[in-house]
Write a protein that holds these residues in place. Structure first.
Motif, PDB file in Angstrom:
ATOM      1  N   THR A 174       0.826  -1.103   0.186  1.00  0.00           N
ATOM      2  CA  THR A 174      -0.009   0.020   0.173  1.00  0.00           C
ATOM      3  C   THR A 174       1.072   1.123  -0.102  1.00  0.00           C
ATOM      4  OG1 THR A 174      -0.230   0.083   2.533  1.00  0.00           O
ATOM      5  CG2 THR A 174      -2.130  -0.979   1.338  1.00  0.00           C
ATOM      6  N   SER A 175       0.366   2.436  -0.429  1.00  0.00           N
ATOM      7  CA  SER A 175       1.134   3.730  -0.266  1.00  0.00           C
ATOM      8  C   SER A 175       0.770   4.468   0.870  1.00  0.00           C
ATOM      9  CB  SER A 175       0.691   4.531  -1.388  1.00  0.00           C
ATOM     10  OG  SER A 175       1.146   3.962  -2.543  1.00  0.00           O
ATOM     11  N   GLU A 176       1.472   5.113   1.479  1.00  0.00           N
ATOM     12  CA  GLU A 176       1.261   6.103   2.543  1.00  0.00           C
ATOM     13  C   GLU A 176      -0.253   6.697   2.511  1.00  0.00           C
ATOM     14  OE1 GLU A 176       4.787   8.355   3.327  1.00  0.00           O
ATOM     15  OE2 GLU A 176       5.665   6.813   4.225  1.00  0.00           O
ATOM     16  N   TRP A 177      -0.540   7.118   1.298  1.00  0.00           N
ATOM     17  CA  TRP A 177      -1.755   8.030   1.150  1.00  0.00           C
ATOM     18  C   TRP A 177      -2.932   6.980   1.335  1.00  0.00           C
ATOM     19  CZ3 TRP A 177       1.895   8.063  -2.853  1.00  0.00           C
ATOM     20  CH2 TRP A 177       1.759   7.393  -3.762  1.00  0.00           C
ATOM     21  N   ASP A 178      -2.730   5.760   0.994  1.00  0.00           N
ATOM     22  CA  ASP A 178      -3.832   4.706   1.427  1.00  0.00           C
ATOM     23  C   ASP A 178      -4.150   4.503   2.771  1.00  0.00           C
ATOM     24  OD1 ASP A 178      -4.105   4.248  -1.542  1.00  0.00           O
ATOM     25  OD2 ASP A 178      -2.281   2.840  -1.304  1.00  0.00           O
ATOM     26  N   THR A 179      -2.960   4.752   3.553  1.00  0.00           N
ATOM     27  CA  THR A 179      -3.484   4.501   5.216  1.00  0.00           C
ATOM     28  C   THR A 179      -3.644   5.610   5.958  1.00  0.00           C
ATOM     29  OG1 THR A 179      -0.906   4.075   5.375  1.00  0.00           O
ATOM     30  CG2 THR A 179      -2.227   2.241   4.774  1.00  0.00           C
ATOM     31  N   ALA A 180      -2.889   6.668   5.575  1.00  0.00           N
ATOM     32  CA  ALA A 180      -2.966   7.760   6.708  1.00  0.00           C
ATOM     33  C   ALA A 180      -4.279   8.422   7.252  1.00  0.00           C
ATOM     34  CB  ALA A 180      -2.293   9.097   5.880  1.00  0.00           C
ATOM     35  N   ALA A 181      -5.105   8.528   6.601  1.00  0.00           N
ATOM     36  CA  ALA A 181      -6.308   8.986   7.050  1.00  0.00           C
ATOM     37  C   ALA A 181      -7.201   7.791   7.762  1.00  0.00           C
ATOM     38  CB  ALA A 181      -7.584   9.365   5.910  1.00  0.00           C
ATOM     39  N   GLY A 182      -7.102   6.618   7.507  1.00  0.00           N
ATOM     40  CA  GLY A 182      -7.791   5.550   8.286  1.00  0.00           C
ATOM     41  C   GLY A 182      -6.911   5.334   9.474  1.00  0.00           C
ATOM     42  N   GLN A 183      -5.557   5.478   9.453  1.00  0.00           N
ATOM     43  CA  GLN A 183      -4.853   5.271  10.786  1.00  0.00           C
ATOM     44  C   GLN A 183      -5.264   6.355  11.691  1.00  0.00           C
ATOM     45  OE1 GLN A 183      -0.469   4.977  10.279  1.00  0.00           O
ATOM     46  NE2 GLN A 183      -0.351   4.958  12.517  1.00  0.00           N
ATOM     47  N   LEU A 223      -8.528   5.854  13.267  1.00  0.00           N
ATOM     48  CA  LEU A 223      -8.304   4.327  14.122  1.00  0.00           C
ATOM     49  C   LEU A 223      -7.831   4.717  15.276  1.00  0.00           C
ATOM     50  CD1 LEU A 223      -8.983   1.421  14.591  1.00  0.00           C
ATOM     51  CD2 LEU A 223      -7.038   1.094  13.375  1.00  0.00           C
ATOM     52  N   GLU A 224      -6.585   5.538  15.374  1.00  0.00           N
ATOM     53  CA  GLU A 224      -5.985   5.727  16.620  1.00  0.00           C
ATOM     54  C   GLU A 224      -6.631   6.981  17.427  1.00  0.00           C
ATOM     55  OE1 GLU A 224      -2.063   6.989  15.193  1.00  0.00           O
ATOM     56  OE2 GLU A 224      -1.493   4.954  15.040  1.00  0.00           O
ATOM     57  N   ALA A 225      -7.590   7.778  16.778  1.00  0.00           N
ATOM     58  CA  ALA A 225      -8.328   8.614  17.455  1.00  0.00           C
ATOM     59  C   ALA A 225      -9.242   8.005  18.264  1.00  0.00           C
ATOM     60  CB  ALA A 225      -9.002   9.596  16.533  1.00  0.00           C
ATOM     61  N   ALA A 226      -9.805   6.988  17.957  1.00  0.00           N
ATOM     62  CA  ALA A 226     -10.827   5.977  18.610  1.00  0.00           C
ATOM     63  C   ALA A 226     -10.380   4.910  19.655  1.00  0.00           C
ATOM     64  CB  ALA A 226     -11.740   5.145  17.335  1.00  0.00           C
ATOM     65  N   GLY A 227      -9.083   5.048  19.625  1.00  0.00           N
ATOM     66  CA  GLY A 227      -8.304   4.049  20.470  1.00  0.00           C
ATOM     67  C   GLY A 227      -7.441   2.984  19.860  1.00  0.00           C
ATOM     68  N   GLY A 228      -7.683   2.659  18.661  1.00  0.00           N
ATOM     69  CA  GLY A 228      -7.107   1.579  18.008  1.00  0.00           C
ATOM     70  C   GLY A 228      -5.469   1.806  17.733  1.00  0.00           C
ATOM     71  N   ARG A 229      -4.899   0.925  16.930  1.00  0.00           N
ATOM     72  CA  ARG A 229      -3.535   1.163  16.507  1.00  0.00           C
ATOM     73  C   ARG A 229      -3.340   0.654  15.136  1.00  0.00           C
ATOM     74  NH1 ARG A 229      -0.676  -2.593  21.001  1.00  0.00           N
ATOM     75  NH2 ARG A 229      -2.311  -4.195  20.962  1.00  0.00           N
ATOM     76  N   VAL A 230      -2.150   0.994  14.623  1.00  0.00           N
ATOM     77  CA  VAL A 230      -1.709   0.218  13.472  1.00  0.00           C
ATOM     78  C   VAL A 230      -0.216   0.215  13.549  1.00  0.00           C
ATOM     79  CG1 VAL A 230      -1.424   0.485  10.857  1.00  0.00           C
ATOM     80  CG2 VAL A 230      -3.256   1.482  11.726  1.00  0.00           C
TER      81      VAL A 230
END
Length: 57
Positions: free
Chosen positions: A13-22, A25-32
């Motif tokens: 994947t490219s960074e732009w594919d994951t940045a917003a989702g990460q 997810l982190e704001a909701a308490g998750g992690r990547v």
């Protein structure tokens, strides 16, 4: 069922594919996490991500 929320990704994947989702997810308490166990980082050469897993909080 909510027993374990995870999304493993082994393909490229490219960074732009994951940045917003990460960020969401982190704001909701998750992690990547990258395959080395560290937080998925940005600014890599060619902006490509390796394997990672996204997990709910």
């Amino acid at each position: 069922e909510g027993r374990f929320d995870a999304y493993p990704r082994t393909g490229p994947t490219s960074e732009w594919d994951t940045a917003a989702g990460q960020a969401v997810l982190e704001a909701a308490g998750g992690r990547v996490l990258a395959d080395d166990g560290q937080r998925l980082s940005y600014g890599k050469p060619r902006f490509l991500n390796g394997a990672f897993v996204a997990m709910g909080g």
